[in-house]
Design a protein around this motif. Structure first.
Motif, PDB file in Angstrom:
ATOM      1  N   GLY A 281       6.480   9.340  15.997  1.00 41.14           N
ATOM      2  CA  GLY A 281       6.812   8.106  16.692  1.00 41.14           C
ATOM      3  C   GLY A 281       5.650   7.444  17.405  1.00 41.14           C
ATOM      4  N   LYS A 282       4.419   7.830  17.055  1.00 35.65           N
ATOM      5  CA  LYS A 282       3.253   7.231  17.715  1.00 35.65           C
ATOM      6  C   LYS A 282       2.853   5.910  17.059  1.00 35.65           C
ATOM      7  CE  LYS A 282       1.421  11.563  19.497  1.00 35.65           C
ATOM      8  NZ  LYS A 282       0.304  12.549  19.482  1.00 35.65           N
ATOM      9  N   ILE A 283       3.053   5.802  15.744  1.00 33.22           N
ATOM     10  CA  ILE A 283       2.921   4.512  15.071  1.00 33.22           C
ATOM     11  C   ILE A 283       4.175   4.304  14.232  1.00 33.22           C
ATOM     12  CG2 ILE A 283       0.402   4.746  15.006  1.00 33.22           C
ATOM     13  CD1 ILE A 283       0.606   5.040  11.946  1.00 33.22           C
ATOM     14  N   ASP A 284       4.353   3.100  13.734  1.00 34.08           N
ATOM     15  CA  ASP A 284       5.605   2.770  13.052  1.00 34.08           C
ATOM     16  C   ASP A 284       5.502   2.751  11.536  1.00 34.08           C
ATOM     17  OD1 ASP A 284       7.514   1.497  15.416  1.00 34.08           O
ATOM     18  OD2 ASP A 284       5.378   1.275  15.799  1.00 34.08           O
ATOM     19  N   ALA A 285       4.349   2.348  11.008  1.00 35.36           N
ATOM     20  CA  ALA A 285       4.241   2.179   9.554  1.00 35.36           C
ATOM     21  C   ALA A 285       2.781   2.145   9.130  1.00 35.36           C
ATOM     22  CB  ALA A 285       4.927   0.878   9.132  1.00 35.36           C
ATOM     23  N   THR A 286       2.581   2.333   7.826  1.00 32.73           N
ATOM     24  CA  THR A 286       1.265   2.142   7.227  1.00 32.73           C
ATOM     25  C   THR A 286       1.464   1.692   5.787  1.00 32.73           C
ATOM     26  OG1 THR A 286      -0.927   3.129   6.825  1.00 32.73           O
ATOM     27  CG2 THR A 286       0.977   4.515   6.376  1.00 32.73           C
ATOM     28  N   VAL A 287       0.433   1.127   5.208  1.00 33.97           N
ATOM     29  CA  VAL A 287       0.436   0.815   3.786  1.00 33.97           C
ATOM     30  C   VAL A 287      -0.431   1.871   3.107  1.00 33.97           C
ATOM     31  CG1 VAL A 287      -0.152  -0.860   2.002  1.00 33.97           C
ATOM     32  CG2 VAL A 287       0.751  -1.645   4.201  1.00 33.97           C
ATOM     33  N   SER A 288       0.148   2.597   2.165  1.00 30.46           N
ATOM     34  CA  SER A 288      -0.536   3.729   1.548  1.00 30.46           C
ATOM     35  C   SER A 288      -1.528   3.259   0.493  1.00 30.46           C
ATOM     36  CB  SER A 288       0.483   4.671   0.912  1.00 30.46           C
ATOM     37  OG  SER A 288      -0.175   5.747   0.275  1.00 30.46           O
ATOM     38  N   GLN A 289      -2.797   3.364   0.835  1.00 30.95           N
ATOM     39  CA  GLN A 289      -3.878   3.020  -0.087  1.00 30.95           C
ATOM     40  C   GLN A 289      -4.124   4.248  -0.965  1.00 30.95           C
ATOM     41  OE1 GLN A 289      -8.048   0.581   0.429  1.00 30.95           O
ATOM     42  NE2 GLN A 289      -7.398   1.907   2.065  1.00 30.95           N
ATOM     43  N   PRO A 290      -4.054   4.120  -2.278  1.00 33.60           N
ATOM     44  CA  PRO A 290      -3.995   5.309  -3.136  1.00 33.60           C
ATOM     45  C   PRO A 290      -5.334   6.005  -3.370  1.00 33.60           C
ATOM     46  CG  PRO A 290      -3.906   3.334  -4.474  1.00 33.60           C
ATOM     47  CD  PRO A 290      -3.924   2.867  -3.044  1.00 33.60           C
ATOM     48  N   ALA A 291      -5.739   6.845  -2.437  1.00 34.60           N
ATOM     49  CA  ALA A 291      -7.014   7.565  -2.568  1.00 34.60           C
ATOM     50  C   ALA A 291      -7.059   8.402  -3.837  1.00 34.60           C
ATOM     51  CB  ALA A 291      -7.240   8.464  -1.352  1.00 34.60           C
ATOM     52  N   ASP A 292      -5.912   8.997  -4.190  1.00 38.08           N
ATOM     53  CA  ASP A 292      -5.873   9.826  -5.395  1.00 38.08           C
ATOM     54  C   ASP A 292      -6.084   8.995  -6.658  1.00 38.08           C
ATOM     55  OD1 ASP A 292      -3.422   8.539  -4.967  1.00 38.08           O
ATOM     56  OD2 ASP A 292      -2.243  10.157  -5.854  1.00 38.08           O
ATOM     57  N   LEU A 293      -5.430   7.840  -6.712  1.00 39.10           N
ATOM     58  CA  LEU A 293      -5.555   6.982  -7.901  1.00 39.10           C
ATOM     59  C   LEU A 293      -6.916   6.298  -7.952  1.00 39.10           C
ATOM     60  CD1 LEU A 293      -1.996   5.372  -8.098  1.00 39.10           C
ATOM     61  CD2 LEU A 293      -2.841   7.514  -9.094  1.00 39.10           C
ATOM     62  N   TYR A 294      -7.480   5.984  -6.781  1.00 43.43           N
ATOM     63  CA  TYR A 294      -8.830   5.423  -6.760  1.00 43.43           C
ATOM     64  C   TYR A 294      -9.789   6.376  -7.470  1.00 43.43           C
ATOM     65  CZ  TYR A 294      -7.926   1.627  -3.383  1.00 43.43           C
ATOM     66  OH  TYR A 294      -7.489   0.484  -2.753  1.00 43.43           O
ATOM     67  N   ALA A 295      -9.718   7.663  -7.088  1.00 36.10           N
ATOM     68  CA  ALA A 295     -10.612   8.656  -7.685  1.00 36.10           C
ATOM     69  C   ALA A 295     -10.298   8.870  -9.160  1.00 36.10           C
ATOM     70  CB  ALA A 295     -10.496   9.979  -6.922  1.00 36.10           C
ATOM     71  N   LYS A 296      -9.017   9.029  -9.469  1.00 35.12           N
ATOM     72  CA  LYS A 296      -8.604   9.301 -10.851  1.00 35.12           C
ATOM     73  C   LYS A 296      -9.077   8.216 -11.817  1.00 35.12           C
ATOM     74  CE  LYS A 296      -4.361   9.667 -13.673  1.00 35.12           C
ATOM     75  NZ  LYS A 296      -4.731  10.841 -14.469  1.00 35.12           N
ATOM     76  N   TYR A 297      -8.798   6.963 -11.467  1.00 39.28           N
ATOM     77  CA  TYR A 297      -9.109   5.900 -12.407  1.00 39.28           C
ATOM     78  C   TYR A 297     -10.571   5.465 -12.348  1.00 39.28           C
ATOM     79  CZ  TYR A 297      -4.295   6.095 -13.630  1.00 39.28           C
ATOM     80  OH  TYR A 297      -3.095   6.565 -14.081  1.00 39.28           O
ATOM     81  N   ALA A 298     -11.248   5.693 -11.219  1.00 37.56           N
ATOM     82  CA  ALA A 298     -12.695   5.442 -11.193  1.00 37.56           C
ATOM     83  C   ALA A 298     -13.391   6.329 -12.214  1.00 37.56           C
ATOM     84  CB  ALA A 298     -13.245   5.695  -9.799  1.00 37.56           C
ATOM     85  N   LEU A 299     -13.014   7.608 -12.241  1.00 37.72           N
ATOM     86  CA  LEU A 299     -13.628   8.530 -13.199  1.00 37.72           C
ATOM     87  C   LEU A 299     -13.198   8.217 -14.634  1.00 37.72           C
ATOM     88  CD1 LEU A 299     -13.393  11.946 -11.290  1.00 37.72           C
ATOM     89  CD2 LEU A 299     -15.231  10.255 -11.273  1.00 37.72           C
ATOM     90  N   GLU A 300     -11.920   7.865 -14.811  1.00 36.16           N
ATOM     91  CA  GLU A 300     -11.432   7.532 -16.152  1.00 36.16           C
ATOM     92  C   GLU A 300     -12.145   6.301 -16.717  1.00 36.16           C
ATOM     93  OE1 GLU A 300      -9.475   9.048 -18.175  1.00 36.16           O
ATOM     94  OE2 GLU A 300      -8.486  10.560 -16.933  1.00 36.16           O
ATOM     95  N   TYR A 301     -12.340   5.283 -15.854  1.00 32.55           N
ATOM     96  CA  TYR A 301     -13.009   4.074 -16.334  1.00 32.55           C
ATOM     97  C   TYR A 301     -14.497   4.318 -16.587  1.00 32.55           C
ATOM     98  CZ  TYR A 301      -8.848   1.238 -15.591  1.00 32.55           C
ATOM     99  OH  TYR A 301      -7.582   0.706 -15.673  1.00 32.55           O
TER     100      TYR A 301
END
Length: 357
Positions: A281-301
């Motif tokens: 209950g210290k913050i209410d929300a966040t937008v999940s920036q996909p660190a896993d997909l950033y890495a996965k597709y950076a390497l794939e590309y």
């Protein structure tokens, strides 16, 4: 391989061997051309140079873990990783060092998207494809940008705060570095949405250059002048979360959601620490920036670029859309809103991350 005069084979033999090698090379090249008419760029694999943008952010440290795992799993053959520590000069020098070591493709995440143009131009002349992660360079050719729609981050934050505050109140916005397209996209979208949909909310735009101590100092001044502040938008939880919570705790302003005096806080990144803060209950929300997909597709590309594959605009098989941009292509990955209602969703990368790795 060149040899010195000691043990050098006869000149005629050298010429014969060289001619045979050339004939074989021409035959292989012709065959490869027949099999990849749609290909371009550096084919046949090669070393990949990877520069990490910083190590003072929980988000980027998580990204590094995913990149390291991908390299260990053999997605690409990578040179030792470098880290430019949010310094464009260091990034330029790191890229030079990586290419000197034989990198045939480069993965980077330039934090200053305007100052990297000359380096991109140099790499393009050398036919070294570039994958830019999280940020879209303002100029300079790239093979692929791997990022989420950062304007959607600002829009989602605005809509969430506006509805939670019922269209009235005061909000502090921790803007990222405005020399970065991410900082500009999030800030411009947030402002446009607030101006249009929630004119009853006063927004204090606090430029931070992605620095947590700067955000904390500016928030302290804003709170002193506006003790009725009831909302905060943090454009990067990885650098802003801890100093913000520390300051609010010190001032006894961390009140549970739904109680009088609660400051509604939404962030961007989607790191485990933000999820813990949502649960408590210290913050209410966040937008999940996909660190896993950033890495996965950076390497794939990077792998695709070395294989000579041409990117195409349109929907992908991983729930994203590739768009054509003036200097290349961009894969816009999904970035969901996370609240107490879905914070334990096992599909979110922060709930899959091995925190001990």
């Amino acid at each position: 391989m060149l040899r010195n005069s000691v043990g050098r084979p006869p000149l005629g033999r050298l010429r014969t061997t060289g001619a045979a090698a050339c004939a074989v090379l021409l035959a292989v090249t012709a065959l490869a051309g027949c099999n990849r008419e749609e290909s371009s760029g550096a084919a046949g694999g090669g070393k990949v140079g990877i520069d990490l943008p910083r190590s003072d952010s929980d988000f980027w440290n998580s990204y590094q873990q995913y990149v390291t795992k991908g390299v260990k799993d053999g997605v690409v053959d990578a040179l030792p990783l470098t880290n430019s520590q949010n310094d464009i000069g260091k990034l330029v020098s790191n890229v030079q060092a990586l290419t000197d070591q034989g990198a045939k493709a480069v993965v980077m995440a330039p934090q200053d998207t305007g100052a990297i143009a000359e380096t991109l131009q140099t790499l393009n002349k050398k036919k070294i494809p570039v994958i830019s992660v999280d940020t879209r360079p303002d100029k300079g050719q790239v093979y692929m940008v791997v990022r989420a729609d950062n304007r959607a981050y600002g829009e989602q934050a605005c809509q969430y705060l506006g509805k939670q505050l019922k269209g009235k109140g005061k909000v502090a916005e921790f803007q990222g570095d405005l020399s970065s397209i991410n900082g500009r996209d999030r800030s411009e979208a947030f402002k446009a949405c607030m101006d249009k949909n929630f004119p009853g909310i006063k927004v204090f735009e606090l430029v931070t250059n992605w620095a947590g101590d700067v955000a904390s100092a500016k928030l302290q001044s804003t709170l002193a002048a506006n003790p009725d502040l009831n909302g905060i938008y943090m454009q990067a939880g990885g650098v802003f979360l801890q100093p913000t919570l520390a300051l609010l705790e010190q001032k006894k302003l961390l009140k549970a959601p739904g109680t009088e005096g609660h400051i509604t806080i939404i962030s961007n990144d989607g790191i485990p620490q933000e999820f813990d803060a949502i649960r408590s209950g210290k913050i209410d929300a966040t937008v999940s920036q996909p660190a896993d997909l950033y890495a996965k597709y950076a390497l794939e590309y990077a792998k695709d670029a070395l294989a000579g594959k041409k990117p195409k605009a349109g929907p992908t098989d991983h729930d994203s859309t590739i768009i054509k941009i003036p200097n290349g292509f961009e894969d816009q990955l999904p970035a969901p809103l996370v609240t107490k209602d879905n914070v334990d969703d096992a599909k979110l990368w922060a709930n899959q991350l091995d925190k001990k790795s």
